[in-house]
Design an enzyme around this catalytic site. Structure first.
Site, PDB file in Angstrom:
ATOM      1  N   TYR A   1      16.104  31.393   4.754  1.00 32.11           N
ATOM      2  CA  TYR A   1      14.988  32.219   5.201  1.00 32.11           C
ATOM      3  C   TYR A   1      15.119  32.587   6.673  1.00 32.11           C
ATOM      4  O   TYR A   1      15.529  31.770   7.506  1.00 32.11           O
ATOM      5  CB  TYR A   1      13.658  31.478   4.996  1.00 32.11           C
ATOM      6  CG  TYR A   1      13.196  31.408   3.554  1.00 32.11           C
ATOM      7  CD1 TYR A   1      12.928  32.574   2.841  1.00 32.11           C
ATOM      8  CD2 TYR A   1      13.016  30.183   2.914  1.00 32.11           C
ATOM      9  CE1 TYR A   1      12.489  32.512   1.528  1.00 32.11           C
ATOM     10  CE2 TYR A   1      12.579  30.111   1.600  1.00 32.11           C
ATOM     11  CZ  TYR A   1      12.323  31.284   0.916  1.00 32.11           C
ATOM     12  OH  TYR A   1      11.898  31.226  -0.391  1.00 32.11           O
TER      13      TYR A   1
ATOM     14  N   LYS B   1       0.836  -1.197   0.000  1.00 36.78           N
ATOM     15  CA  LYS B   1       0.000   0.000   0.000  1.00 36.78           C
ATOM     16  C   LYS B   1       0.872   1.249   0.000  1.00 36.78           C
ATOM     17  O   LYS B   1       2.077   1.183   0.251  1.00 36.78           O
ATOM     18  CB  LYS B   1      -0.924   0.005   1.217  1.00 36.78           C
ATOM     19  CG  LYS B   1      -0.200   0.066   2.553  1.00 36.78           C
ATOM     20  CD  LYS B   1      -1.187   0.066   3.714  1.00 36.78           C
ATOM     21  CE  LYS B   1      -0.455   0.136   5.053  1.00 36.78           C
ATOM     22  NZ  LYS B   1      -1.396   0.211   6.191  1.00 36.78           N
TER      23      LYS B   1
END
Length: 820
Positions: free
Chosen positions: A715, A489
């Site tokens: 940043y 999955k």
């Protein structure tokens, strides 16, 4: 490092160099031949080798990186450009490299095994390493370092801690082996075989044999198969000789073989007056022959036959990389240009055959190297292609096209790689699996590059051999008859879809499990025929499930009633369903009090039949919860017994997940579910794990900057270099799945062997690393996680689990699959 440090003055004498010393007190410990792979700058010497590019061009760069010792064949007389540097000038830098390695080799008296032959050298070397490791501290050639450069670099790694060396050698023409013999100075020699590989460099088979045997002319023991030296009139080396044979007189004579359980060959032989036997965990002819060569070596070295048998049975496959990539026009590309002969072609075709994602299989094949009867060779190739269900052949080279009449499938031929590339657009390669198998001289890497999708340079590498190894490890932990459901999955935990499922199908797992119907549909369209359980089935997906033969998990009376209604309308009988029981997870599943009502529904519904009943262990990896795990197993056993008694038939029962397989063997029932353990991650192993790492996330450096003291990075100016330094910007960010919490030094990556921290905040598409003091440069490979930088450790840092790290790798990250 344990390596001996040689005074640079001694290095000068050994290499016969004209010397210009700025620092005659320098010491040499590390040999470097590649400006991109520098290390141990203070004790490194750089050899300016001539090759595809002249190594002298890189001296300024190497000097700038911190290396101060150079062996050159020419040098810039303006030495003021290189203050503090030592230059050793020799006529031939390659010979100087070999001479220095030979001098180093002479410092050791422990046994040295040298291996040569046309094929199987790397495999035999790696297997002997596995077999002899219990008694010896072995130094061996890394990978296939068997060349004029690779051999001395391998020998240089010998140190006093070793007690045995194993080196392989490869040659392609006359006059090459003597230099390698002087470097290795073997005490034991092994000839694997004599075949067609590299035949073009020799005038005859006799000449090639004579050249290879030069490696062993002063060995105390020579191990070989007389068959490969048949009709050779030259002198056979070795003070003592040990021979092996499949069917003929020899010191080890294999007289019979038998296939067992479709995965072993049982070999019987004679060793002197003694009957001996060996169980071989391989079935292909090349591997079996390599094992026999190793068997002979163990016996020649005095090992007890029973010890040899026990160790040979436990041999693990050796990595020889085959690469599976997404191609243009919805194609899959298998790149296996490592070597080309009929044996390796057969192996690659087997891998092509197991890929079912496309209905058409295409082989791009170059001329096979070697001499001999070409008609017989290409008859064999044509037969092989037919047996392996190749639909289309694209031949490259001046020879293969002359045998076009032998190939019965669709076929096209080109005289050269260049001609094929010029006509690539006309070949209409669409939605097919393409195997590239070319001799190295044809440069098939250019075809691979043209056929491969151009995508984001950050790559998740999935080692299919490691995945296969892990699967087999868990298999070895199961009781006889217990099956495996492989959970694929979430895009196989982020590692792929049909690529993983094809391998699992090829390795004969019993079931696959996916989360949603569309995942199962994609596998069906990719040719997966295994039974597939869908864990999150609902009313809206029932038609899709039925249309594609997918088997739903049923976890509530509501879902069961809806399924019965749809199946009854379609007049379907005995459709397989999987009943989920809640034994303690309290996520999905029938509670014990609900089982009676569920059974009443089932007894009155001929449209469905229970294929399996299962539950989910809550904490199988945690010893503190072992009592609860035992409670779950007992409750599950009780509930499933009630189900079987009420329904009147048996069904599969599965409870154990990955960690449960090893920690709770009594809870294996009829089948177990394997998930993230297939990728080498099992938190049940708190210390040394027996699993192999199957996934590596890597990227590359976009830019390197030198910053002044106090400058900031990223940043919000979160990254600060108080003393200045060097940073590298790499091509991975939070949009790729690299968590923002790993910024500002929390995360670390590896560049050229250096572990370096992040600096500043993680950006969307990139992040920055503090590479001060390293040799990092633009374009260098960067390891984000692998067997050293563990996913488990990253998860611990982030307060999460490895599943989240692996499944979080973005789909824009290119997946590359290796099979070796």
């Amino acid at each position: 490092m344990n390596h001996k440090i040689y005074p640079v003055t001694e290095v000068g004498k050994v290499t016969g160099a004209f010397t210009h010393f700025s620092d005659p007190g320098a010491g040499i410990r590390t040999l470097s031949t590649d400006s991109r792979k520098l290390a141990d700058m203070d004790h490194a010497v750089f050899f300016a080798l001539a090759g595809r590019r002249d190594g002298h061009q890189f001296i300024p760069e190497v000097y700038q990186a911190g290396v101060r010792n150079f062996i050159v064949s020419a040098y810039d007389r303006d030495l003021d450009r290189y203050p503090g540097a030592n230059f050793l000038v020799v006529p031939d830098t390659l010979k100087a490299l070999q001479a220095l390695a030979a001098h180093h080799r002479s410092q050791f008296s422990f046994p040295v095994i040298a291996i040569t032959g046309s094929n199987g050298k790397t495999v035999v070397k790696e297997w002997l390493y596995q077999l002899l490791a219990p008694e010896y501290h072995v130094i061996r050639s890394p990978k296939s370092y068997n060349s004029q450069i690779g051999v001395p670099l391998s020998v240089w790694e010998m140190n006093e801690s070793h007690t045995l060396a194993i080196f392989e050698t490869g040659i392609s023409r006359t006059g090459e082996m003597e230099a390698l013999r002087e470097v290795i100075q073997p005490t034991i020699g092994i000839l694997t075989n004599i075949g067609e590989a590299h035949q073009s460099g020799f005038s005859s088979r006799e000449e090639k044999i004579a050249e290879k045997l030069r490696l062993f002319k002063q060995t105390g023991l020579f191990i070989y198969a007389p068959f490969y030296l048949e009709n050779y009139i030259g002198e056979i080396p070795g003070e003592r000789r040990f021979t092996w044979s499949r069917h003929g007189h020899a010191d080890l004579e294999v007289v019979d073989d038998e296939i067992l359980e479709d995965k072993y060959q049982f070999l019987r032989g004679r060793f002197g007056a003694e009957e001996v036997q060996c169980l071989v965990p391989f079935m292909d002819a090349a591997s079996v022959e390599n094992v026999i060569c190793c068997w002979a070596t163990l016996l020649a070295l005095g090992y007890d036959p029973e010890v040899a048998d026990d160790r040979l049975e436990k041999l693990q496959p050796v990595r020889m990389r085959l690469e599976l990539k997404n191609g243009i026009n919805n194609c899959s590309v298998i790149d296996d240009s490592y070597s080309l002969d009929t044996s390796s072609l057969a192996i690659a075709l087997d891998f092509l055959k197991q890929q079912n994602q496309h209905p058409k299989r295409t082989l791009i094949l170059s001329d096979l190297p070697g001499t001999g009867p070409q008609d017989d060779l290409y008859e064999q190739v044509a037969s092989l292609l037919g047996n392996k269900f190749v639909d289309r052949l694209i031949g490259v080279g001046p020879v293969i096209g002359t045998h076009h009449d032998k190939f019965k499938m669709q076929a096209q031929f080109f005289d050269s790689t260049e001609e094929l590339l010029d006509n690539l657009g006309n070949l209409k390669l669409v939605s097919e699996t393409i195997l590239l198998k070319g001799a190295r001289i044809f440069g098939f890497e250019r075809i691979s590059k043209a056929l491969t999708q151009k995508v984001h340079e950050t790559i998740l590498e999935i080692n299919l051999n490691a995945l296969e190894f892990n699967l087999n490890f868990y298999r070895s932990q199961l009781r006889p008859g217990v099956g495996i459901m492989a959970v694929v999955k979430a895009f196989s935990y982020g590692s792929g879809s049909f690529e993983i499922a094809n391998l699992l199908q090829f390795n004969k797992v019993d079931y696959l499990a996916v989360a949603f119907a569309d995942e199962g549909v994609a596998l069906r369209k990719a040719g997966i025929t295994l039974p597939i359980m869908v864990m999150s089935a609902d009313a809206g997906s029932l038609d899709t499930l039925i249309a594609h033969g997918l088997e739903p998990e049923v976890y509530s009376s509501r879902i069961l009633e809806e399924l019965i209604t749809v199946l009854s309308q379609k007049k379907t009988e005995k459709y397989p369903v999987h009943i989920k029981l809640d034994t303690g997870m309290h996520r999905l599943g029938f509670m014990p009090a609900e089982v009676g009502g569920m059974l009443e529904l089932l007894r009155n519904a001929p449209s469905v039949k229970v294929k399996s009943a299962f539950s989910h262990l809550v904490s199988s990896e945690d010893a503190a919860d072992d009592a609860f795990t035992s409670h779950q197993a007992a409750l599950f056993s009780e509930l499933t017994a009630t189900m079987e008694e009420t329904l009147g038939y048996s069904f599969l029962r599965h409870l154990s997940n990955t960690s449960g397989v090893t920690r709770h063997p009594s809870a294996q029932f009829d089948m177990v579910r394997l998930g993230i353990g297939l990728y080498g991650i099992d938190t049940a192993f708190k210390t040394r794990s027996p699993l192999q790492t199957a996934v590596v996330l890597k990227t590359s450096i976009s830019q390197v900057k030198i910053l002044e003291p106090g400058e900031t990075v990223g940043y919000n100016r979160r990254g600060v270099l108080p003393h200045g330094g060097k940073i590298a910007t790499v091509k991975i960010g939070y949009a790729d799945g690299y968590d923002r919490r790993l910024g500002n030094g929390a995360g670390k990556m590896s560049i050229n062997g250096y572990l370096v921290p992040t600096i500043g905040n993680i950006c969307m598409d990139m992040c920055m690393l503090d590479v001060t003091g390293t040799n990092a440069r633009e374009g260098d490979e960067v390891i984000v996680f692998d067997e050293e930088i563990r996913i488990e450790e990253m998860a611990r840092q982030l307060g999460t689990i490895p599943y989240e790290i692996l499944t979080g790798v973005s789909q824009r990250v290119k997946r590359v699959y290796f099979y070796e």
